[in-house]
Design a protein around this motif. Structure first.
Motif, PDB file in Angstrom:
ATOM      1  N   GLY A 216      -0.185   0.302 -36.669  1.00 45.27           N
ATOM      2  CA  GLY A 216       1.199  -0.161 -36.712  1.00 45.27           C
ATOM      3  C   GLY A 216       1.458  -1.220 -35.653  1.00 45.27           C
ATOM      4  N   TRP A 217       2.633  -1.838 -35.727  1.00 46.54           N
ATOM      5  CA  TRP A 217       2.994  -2.864 -34.759  1.00 46.54           C
ATOM      6  C   TRP A 217       3.392  -2.204 -33.435  1.00 46.54           C
ATOM      7  CZ3 TRP A 217       1.564  -7.467 -36.259  1.00 46.54           C
ATOM      8  CH2 TRP A 217       1.565  -7.780 -37.613  1.00 46.54           C
ATOM      9  N   SER A 218       2.774  -2.647 -32.351  1.00 48.86           N
ATOM     10  CA  SER A 218       3.057  -2.034 -31.049  1.00 48.86           C
ATOM     11  C   SER A 218       4.403  -2.478 -30.492  1.00 48.86           C
ATOM     12  CB  SER A 218       1.957  -2.403 -30.050  1.00 48.86           C
ATOM     13  OG  SER A 218       1.997  -3.793 -29.755  1.00 48.86           O
ATOM     14  N   GLY A 219       4.897  -3.634 -30.923  1.00 43.15           N
ATOM     15  CA  GLY A 219       6.160  -4.149 -30.399  1.00 43.15           C
ATOM     16  C   GLY A 219       6.030  -4.798 -29.048  1.00 43.15           C
ATOM     17  N   GLY A 220       4.841  -4.753 -28.453  1.00 42.77           N
ATOM     18  CA  GLY A 220       4.597  -5.471 -27.216  1.00 42.77           C
ATOM     19  C   GLY A 220       5.027  -4.760 -25.951  1.00 42.77           C
ATOM     20  N   TRP A 221       5.512  -3.496 -26.042  1.00 43.28           N
ATOM     21  CA  TRP A 221       6.003  -2.852 -24.822  1.00 43.28           C
ATOM     22  C   TRP A 221       4.869  -2.262 -23.998  1.00 43.28           C
ATOM     23  CZ3 TRP A 221       5.070   2.233 -23.703  1.00 43.28           C
ATOM     24  CH2 TRP A 221       4.574   3.017 -24.746  1.00 43.28           C
ATOM     25  N   TRP A 222       3.731  -1.954 -24.597  1.00 44.02           N
ATOM     26  CA  TRP A 222       2.652  -1.285 -23.871  1.00 44.02           C
ATOM     27  C   TRP A 222       1.555  -2.268 -23.478  1.00 44.02           C
ATOM     28  CZ3 TRP A 222       0.987   2.646 -21.200  1.00 44.02           C
ATOM     29  CH2 TRP A 222      -0.397   2.819 -21.026  1.00 44.02           C
ATOM     30  N   SER A 223       1.033  -2.105 -22.261  1.00 44.40           N
ATOM     31  CA  SER A 223      -0.169  -2.806 -21.832  1.00 44.40           C
ATOM     32  C   SER A 223      -0.828  -1.970 -20.762  1.00 44.40           C
ATOM     33  CB  SER A 223       0.160  -4.210 -21.303  1.00 44.40           C
ATOM     34  OG  SER A 223       0.692  -4.132 -19.989  1.00 44.40           O
ATOM     35  N   ASP A 224      -2.097  -2.271 -20.474  1.00 45.26           N
ATOM     36  CA  ASP A 224      -2.803  -1.480 -19.463  1.00 45.26           C
ATOM     37  C   ASP A 224      -2.277  -1.738 -18.056  1.00 45.26           C
ATOM     38  OD1 ASP A 224      -3.808  -4.001 -18.975  1.00 45.26           O
ATOM     39  OD2 ASP A 224      -5.724  -3.599 -19.946  1.00 45.26           O
ATOM     40  N   ARG A 225      -1.316  -2.658 -17.888  1.00 47.13           N
ATOM     41  CA  ARG A 225      -0.696  -2.827 -16.577  1.00 47.13           C
ATOM     42  C   ARG A 225       0.051  -1.570 -16.148  1.00 47.13           C
ATOM     43  NH1 ARG A 225       1.868  -8.936 -16.161  1.00 47.13           N
ATOM     44  NH2 ARG A 225      -0.074 -10.084 -16.436  1.00 47.13           N
ATOM     45  N   TRP A 226       0.536  -0.795 -17.141  1.00 47.90           N
ATOM     46  CA  TRP A 226       1.215   0.452 -16.796  1.00 47.90           C
ATOM     47  C   TRP A 226       0.253   1.382 -16.043  1.00 47.90           C
ATOM     48  CZ3 TRP A 226       6.347   1.417 -17.421  1.00 47.90           C
ATOM     49  CH2 TRP A 226       7.056   0.574 -18.265  1.00 47.90           C
ATOM     50  N   ILE A 227      -0.982   1.443 -16.484  1.00 49.56           N
ATOM     51  CA  ILE A 227      -1.956   2.328 -15.851  1.00 49.56           C
ATOM     52  C   ILE A 227      -2.212   1.902 -14.411  1.00 49.56           C
ATOM     53  CG2 ILE A 227      -4.339   3.165 -15.947  1.00 49.56           C
ATOM     54  CD1 ILE A 227      -4.231   2.828 -18.958  1.00 49.56           C
ATOM     55  N   TRP A 228      -2.458   0.590 -14.215  1.00 45.50           N
ATOM     56  CA  TRP A 228      -2.768   0.108 -12.872  1.00 45.50           C
ATOM     57  C   TRP A 228      -1.550   0.192 -11.954  1.00 45.50           C
ATOM     58  CZ3 TRP A 228      -7.617   0.178 -12.159  1.00 45.50           C
ATOM     59  CH2 TRP A 228      -8.500  -0.149 -13.196  1.00 45.50           C
ATOM     60  N   THR A 229      -0.358   0.004 -12.499  1.00 42.94           N
ATOM     61  CA  THR A 229       0.849   0.139 -11.674  1.00 42.94           C
ATOM     62  C   THR A 229       1.020   1.572 -11.194  1.00 42.94           C
ATOM     63  OG1 THR A 229       1.932  -1.666 -12.873  1.00 42.94           O
ATOM     64  CG2 THR A 229       3.346  -0.164 -11.629  1.00 42.94           C
ATOM     65  N   ALA A 230       0.828   2.529 -12.107  1.00 44.93           N
ATOM     66  CA  ALA A 230       0.939   3.937 -11.724  1.00 44.93           C
ATOM     67  C   ALA A 230      -0.140   4.324 -10.728  1.00 44.93           C
ATOM     68  CB  ALA A 230       0.858   4.818 -12.970  1.00 44.93           C
ATOM     69  N   ALA A 231      -1.372   3.827 -10.969  1.00 46.14           N
ATOM     70  CA  ALA A 231      -2.458   4.142 -10.048  1.00 46.14           C
ATOM     71  C   ALA A 231      -2.192   3.558  -8.668  1.00 46.14           C
ATOM     72  CB  ALA A 231      -3.775   3.620 -10.602  1.00 46.14           C
ATOM     73  N   GLY A 232      -1.698   2.331  -8.610  1.00 46.17           N
ATOM     74  CA  GLY A 232      -1.396   1.708  -7.326  1.00 46.17           C
ATOM     75  C   GLY A 232      -0.299   2.435  -6.572  1.00 46.17           C
ATOM     76  N   GLY A 233       0.734   2.886  -7.317  1.00 49.05           N
ATOM     77  CA  GLY A 233       1.813   3.630  -6.666  1.00 49.05           C
ATOM     78  C   GLY A 233       1.330   4.941  -6.085  1.00 49.05           C
ATOM     79  N   LEU A 234       0.470   5.645  -6.833  1.00 49.48           N
ATOM     80  CA  LEU A 234      -0.039   6.927  -6.341  1.00 49.48           C
ATOM     81  C   LEU A 234      -0.940   6.739  -5.130  1.00 49.48           C
ATOM     82  CD1 LEU A 234      -0.221   9.945  -6.634  1.00 49.48           C
ATOM     83  CD2 LEU A 234      -1.990   9.651  -8.374  1.00 49.48           C
ATOM     84  N   LEU A 235      -1.800   5.707  -5.179  1.00 50.53           N
ATOM     85  CA  LEU A 235      -2.673   5.448  -4.028  1.00 50.53           C
ATOM     86  C   LEU A 235      -1.858   5.060  -2.800  1.00 50.53           C
ATOM     87  CD1 LEU A 235      -5.735   3.569  -5.533  1.00 50.53           C
ATOM     88  CD2 LEU A 235      -5.614   5.903  -4.670  1.00 50.53           C
TER      89      LEU A 235
END
Length: 259
Positions: A216-235
């Motif tokens: 399906g169409w993702s709509g553009g809201w998701w990218s792997d930047r979410w993962i790195w942002t969360a990881a950076g915040g936790l670190l």
């Protein structure tokens, strides 16, 4: 020693977090495993106009028997973050039946029928009279989730592939040819992510013809930047806790001997 053990545990936790994030990113970018041959069975005909374009999914190989001078059209869906490469091969008639060389061209248009530039690839090639086939290729720019209204950036939606001959001896018009077209799509991910998203994909007038991506169409809201942002915040939080424990431990007054 307690402080050293604490910092070591924090470092190991951070390393494990980044390893998990990297694995998740790799899984997202890799997508479905390709077939052993790399070419899934696809349609066996092509349209002759934009409106009659034959649907083709990335990874499929489309074929069509046609005549020299025909315009052949396929349409495929591309979502945000995808970088597509379209390859085409035209098997020419026997050289004994041809009167000269020919020049072939492969073009790709978006859902608004704007011709898209190729990053690299040979989209126009000449075939000598003795050649048995001609191969063309076009790698598009990465599809973006959104863009300014004046920009010609590729956006999510339907993309039309057109294959035709540009220059040929008049006597060779109508000779039979066989065309093979395949589109490959590579997920680029957060490296090209932008803020915002397109309200709706640039689909064809008949969406049922163009189809849509398998997920399906993702709509553009998701990218792997979410993962790195969360990881950076936790670190960052773990580093703050470690720094606090370190300064607290070194700031304690030492006991006098015999106290």
């Amino acid at each position: 020693m307690r402080t050293v053990r604490t910092l070591t545990a924090l470092a190991l936790a951070g390393a494990g977090l980044f390893a998990g994030a990297g694995a998740a990113v790799a899984a997202v970018a890799a997508g479905p495993s390709p077939s052993p041959s790399g070419k899934a069975a696809g349609p066996t005909e092509a349209g002759t106009t934009f409106r009659t374009a034959t649907a083709l999914q990335p990874g499929q190989q489309g074929t069509a028997d046609a005549s020299t001078g025909d315009y052949l059209y396929w349409v495929l869906p591309l979502d945000a973050g995808a970088r597509a490469t379209v390859d085409a091969t035209v098997k020419l008639p026997p050289s004994a039946s041809r009167h000269g060389a020919s020049t072939w061209r492969l073009d790709v248009y978006d859902g608004l029928r704007r011709r898209q530039a190729c990053m690299y690839g040979m989209q126009t090639r000449a075939a000598a009279k003795e050649a048995g086939s001609v191969e063309l290729s076009c790698t598009l720019r990465t599809v973006r989730a959104g863009a300014d209204t004046w920009a010609n950036d590729p956006l999510p939606g339907s993309y039309y592939v057109r294959l035709t001959v540009l220059d040929v001896a008049p006597e060779d018009l109508g000779l039979p040819v066989r065309a093979q077209v395949q589109a490959r799509s590579k997920e680029i991910g957060g490296a090209v992510a932008v803020d915002g998203a397109l309200a709706a994909p640039l689909t064809a007038p008949k969406p049922a013809v163009a189809g849509e991506p398998e997920g399906g169409w993702s709509g553009g809201w998701w990218s792997d930047r979410w993962i790195w942002t969360a990881a950076g915040g936790l670190l960052a939080a773990l580093a703050g806790i470690g720094g606090y424990r370190l300064t607290r431990g070194t700031g304690r007054p030492s006991r006098a001997p015999g106290a």
